[in-house]
Scaffold this motif. Structure first.
Motif, PDB file in Angstrom:
ATOM      1  N   PHE A 117       0.801  -1.231   0.000  1.00  0.00           N
ATOM      2  CA  PHE A 117       0.000   0.000   0.000  1.00  0.00           C
ATOM      3  C   PHE A 117       0.834   1.282   0.000  1.00  0.00           C
ATOM      4  O   PHE A 117       0.558   2.188  -0.775  1.00  0.00           O
ATOM      5  CB  PHE A 117      -1.003  -0.001   1.162  1.00  0.00           C
ATOM      6  N   PRO A 118       1.878   1.399   0.835  1.00  0.00           N
ATOM      7  CA  PRO A 118       2.682   2.632   0.778  1.00  0.00           C
ATOM      8  C   PRO A 118       3.331   2.855  -0.593  1.00  0.00           C
ATOM      9  O   PRO A 118       3.418   3.979  -1.073  1.00  0.00           O
ATOM     10  CB  PRO A 118       3.754   2.429   1.850  1.00  0.00           C
ATOM     11  N   PHE A 119       3.766   1.764  -1.237  1.00  0.00           N
ATOM     12  CA  PHE A 119       4.376   1.891  -2.561  1.00  0.00           C
ATOM     13  C   PHE A 119       3.341   2.276  -3.608  1.00  0.00           C
ATOM     14  O   PHE A 119       3.628   3.062  -4.513  1.00  0.00           O
ATOM     15  CB  PHE A 119       5.071   0.578  -2.952  1.00  0.00           C
ATOM     16  N   VAL A 120       2.139   1.723  -3.496  1.00  0.00           N
ATOM     17  CA  VAL A 120       1.055   2.056  -4.426  1.00  0.00           C
ATOM     18  C   VAL A 120       0.687   3.527  -4.276  1.00  0.00           C
ATOM     19  O   VAL A 120       0.527   4.241  -5.279  1.00  0.00           O
ATOM     20  CB  VAL A 120      -0.175   1.152  -4.186  1.00  0.00           C
ATOM     21  N   LEU A 121       0.556   3.979  -3.053  1.00  0.00           N
ATOM     22  CA  LEU A 121       0.235   5.380  -2.809  1.00  0.00           C
ATOM     23  C   LEU A 121       1.331   6.295  -3.346  1.00  0.00           C
ATOM     24  O   LEU A 121       1.047   7.307  -3.995  1.00  0.00           O
ATOM     25  CB  LEU A 121       0.029   5.608  -1.309  1.00  0.00           C
ATOM     26  N   SER A 122       2.562   5.923  -3.113  1.00  0.00           N
ATOM     27  CA  SER A 122       3.689   6.701  -3.623  1.00  0.00           C
ATOM     28  C   SER A 122       3.675   6.752  -5.145  1.00  0.00           C
ATOM     29  O   SER A 122       3.859   7.810  -5.747  1.00  0.00           O
ATOM     30  CB  SER A 122       4.989   6.078  -3.114  1.00  0.00           C
ATOM     31  N   GLU A 123       3.464   5.619  -5.778  1.00  0.00           N
ATOM     32  CA  GLU A 123       3.425   5.565  -7.247  1.00  0.00           C
ATOM     33  C   GLU A 123       2.256   6.369  -7.799  1.00  0.00           C
ATOM     34  O   GLU A 123       2.384   7.053  -8.823  1.00  0.00           O
ATOM     35  CB  GLU A 123       3.336   4.106  -7.720  1.00  0.00           C
ATOM     36  N   LEU A 124       1.122   6.302  -7.137  1.00  0.00           N
ATOM     37  CA  LEU A 124      -0.045   7.077  -7.560  1.00  0.00           C
ATOM     38  C   LEU A 124       0.248   8.573  -7.507  1.00  0.00           C
ATOM     39  O   LEU A 124      -0.091   9.316  -8.441  1.00  0.00           O
ATOM     40  CB  LEU A 124      -1.254   6.732  -6.681  1.00  0.00           C
ATOM     41  N   LEU A 125       0.893   9.023  -6.450  1.00  0.00           N
ATOM     42  CA  LEU A 125       1.244  10.436  -6.339  1.00  0.00           C
ATOM     43  C   LEU A 125       2.265  10.853  -7.400  1.00  0.00           C
ATOM     44  O   LEU A 125       2.190  11.957  -7.945  1.00  0.00           O
ATOM     45  CB  LEU A 125       1.761  10.743  -4.933  1.00  0.00           C
ATOM     46  N   VAL A 126       3.208   9.971  -7.724  1.00  0.00           N
ATOM     47  CA  VAL A 126       4.176  10.263  -8.783  1.00  0.00           C
ATOM     48  C   VAL A 126       3.466  10.372 -10.131  1.00  0.00           C
ATOM     49  O   VAL A 126       3.748  11.284 -10.924  1.00  0.00           O
ATOM     50  CB  VAL A 126       5.282   9.183  -8.828  1.00  0.00           C
ATOM     51  N   ILE A 127       2.524   9.472 -10.388  1.00  0.00           N
ATOM     52  CA  ILE A 127       1.769   9.521 -11.652  1.00  0.00           C
ATOM     53  C   ILE A 127       0.981  10.819 -11.744  1.00  0.00           C
ATOM     54  O   ILE A 127       0.973  11.465 -12.804  1.00  0.00           O
ATOM     55  CB  ILE A 127       0.846   8.285 -11.771  1.00  0.00           C
ATOM     56  N   ILE A 128       0.343  11.202 -10.667  1.00  0.00           N
ATOM     57  CA  ILE A 128      -0.401  12.462 -10.667  1.00  0.00           C
ATOM     58  C   ILE A 128       0.544  13.630 -10.919  1.00  0.00           C
ATOM     59  O   ILE A 128       0.259  14.516 -11.726  1.00  0.00           O
ATOM     60  CB  ILE A 128      -1.182  12.635  -9.342  1.00  0.00           C
TER      61      ILE A 128
END
Length: 176
Positions: A117-128
């Motif tokens: 989950f922390p990696f998914v959240l981090s990746e989502l923020l990078v994509i945004i």
């Protein structure tokens, strides 16, 4: 997926995004296979996969331009190339390493989701962060300008990825 349905884009743009979402899902599986090849220090299979990808993209782009395909046709090219590359990875995995079995273990999936989950959240923020400019440009000027902008942006991004590729290729040997 959510953003493309919240913002009122035309149906063709939505279909293109859906095709690329499917392609990105396939790429995540391909990258998983590449990680296994890298762990076994068999980088030649990654290289062959990338060569296959490059050759197919060159051929398909040439054919798409020759036959005058629409933007939807170009999007389908990327999906077809990803499918071929995934088939190649599955074949190499079965022949050289092990037969992959696909079995759903709910408790293991829950554990992975919790840990990732922390990696998914981090990746989502990078994509945004990296795509907000394209979304804003499409709303201000239209999709044609986004295409020009992203074409030049991706050329620069490709040059910046050379050190990453080099590091990834020597990492298994260096870690020993």
């Amino acid at each position: 997926y959510i953003l493309i349905n919240v913002i009122q884009y035309d149906i063709i743009t939505k279909h293109i995004v859906y095709i690329f979402i499917l392609q990105i899902i396939l790429l995540s599986f391909i990258k998983s296979f590449y990680s296994i090849f890298q762990a076994y220090e068999d980088m030649e299979y990654i290289g062959i996969g990338k060569i296959i990808n490059g050759i197919l993209m060159f051929i398909f782009i040439f054919l798409a331009i020759y036959f005058g395909l629409t933007i939807l046709g170009f999007a389908m090219m990327y999906l077809i190339v990803a499918i071929v590359n995934l088939i190649y990875c599955i074949h190499i995995m079965r022949v050289k390493f092990m037969k992959p079995t696909f079995k759903l273990d709910i408790s293991l999936c829950k554990y992975f989701i919790k840990e990732a989950f922390p990696f998914v959240l981090s990746e989502l923020l990078v994509i945004i962060y990296f795509n907000t400019d394209s979304i804003m440009l499409s709303m201000i000027s239209g999709n044609e300008y986004v295409g020009w902008y992203n074409a030049s942006y991706n050329l620069i991004f490709a040059l910046l990825s050379i050190p990453t590729i080099y590091t990834a290729s020597i990492l298994p040997s260096m870690s020993k």
